[in-house]
Design an enzyme around this catalytic site. Structure first.
Site: not given
Length: 304
Positions: A98, A171-172, A217, A249
């Site tokens: 993202y 991530s996403m 994270d 993260h």
């Protein structure tokens, strides 16, 4: 007589169902996507060592080709491919997270390509795209690489084995790689710091899955995302979980100090399950992974 006939009928039906189940579990036409059948001539490269896997580059030279942002299905990117080897190779697509760009995950491209893969690192159509959209874009990027391999005018003409595919997402994008494994036949995925907030059916995944997590994270908390996702993947599916000690993260991103340790496990995972190269089991299985200070937790369900 009737009971004997009924017994034979039921036995035959059971055998057919079991055969169909076994066929589906290998990705052979069942409703649940999975990996391709093993091949015996896919291995390439010298015997691997810890130092060779943690090095910045592998045994092959790498060239690149830019992919226009006007291409259909994803936001453009870069194809990385080896130049001093022959034969068909597996293809891997890598997608960012993202509000992030290709640059955040581009390090995977030359790293993997130098070990004998054709790799496309991509931008997304929008930096705000959600995991399900990112799954579709990974798939479109893989299709693009296959099409390029089928084109006589492409620098990667004839280089890609369309049956041996992999995906990496951060991530996403990691959530997208998990989602894609429920929709498309893949040989291996590596979700890194994966984020996925919607309902999922990851308990049906047949694709070998290596989850890379970051201990601290604060965006995709390990206890809410990476760890439950690992637990969701069936124990019958090859899987592993690697958590980076004190990582935030961004611990798997370009330019981070963890590239060498993640490269070691990421290359080994893709070589083992895309190239069916059993020489790499030694780096994925067995004890003492956590003796490395960089690894705060390691899980696996070997032997693969």
């Amino acid at each position: 007589m009737k009971n004997s006939f009924l017994h034979k009928l039921l036995t035959g039906a059971s055998a057919i169902l079991l055969s169909a189940s076994a066929f589906a579990s290998t990705g052979g036409g069942g409703s649940t996507p999975g990996p391709s059948d093993p091949c015996t001539n896919c291995t390439r490269g010298p015997n691997p060592t810890v130092s060779s896997l943690e090095a910045n580059s592998g045994p092959y030279n790498v060239s690149t080709r830019n992919v226009s942002s006007f291409v259909s299905g994803f936001g453009g990117g870069t194809i990385h491919y080896p130049t001093n080897t022959s034969g068909q190779m597996g293809a891997i697509a890598v997608i960012p997270g993202y509000v992030s760009y290709e640059s955040s995950i581009e390090w995977w491209g030359p790293r993997l390509a130098s070990h004998g893969f054709v790799v496309i690192t991509i931008d997304t159509n929008s930096i705000y795209d959600q995991p399900d959209s990112r799954a579709n874009q990974i798939s479109a990027a893989l299709d693009y690489v296959i099409d390029q391999s089928n084109s006589s005018s492409s620098p990667i003409s004839g280089m890609v084995d369309s049956e041996r595919l992999g995906a990496i997402g951060w991530s996403m994008g990691g959530g997208g790689s998990l989602k894609l494994a429920t929709d498309r036949d893949l040989n291996a995925i590596i979700p890194q710091a994966p984020y996925y907030s919607g309902s999922n059916d990851f308990d049906d995944i047949l694709t070998p899955t290596l989850i890379l997590a970051c201990e601290n994270d604060a965006v995709a908390a390990v206890g809410l995302h990476a760890s439950p996702f690992y637990n969701d993947v069936p124990n019958s599916t090859p899987k592993a979980f690697l958590e980076i000690n004190n990582g935030d993260h961004f611990c798997a991103n370009s330019g981070e100090s963890d590239e060498d340790i993640l490269g070691k496990y990421g290359i080994a995972w893709m070589k083992r399950f895309i190239d069916f190269d059993y020489r790499y089991d030694q780096f994925l299985c067995g004890p003492n992974h956590e003796s490395d200070y960089n690894i705060s937790e390691y899980r696996e369900n070997c032997n693969y």
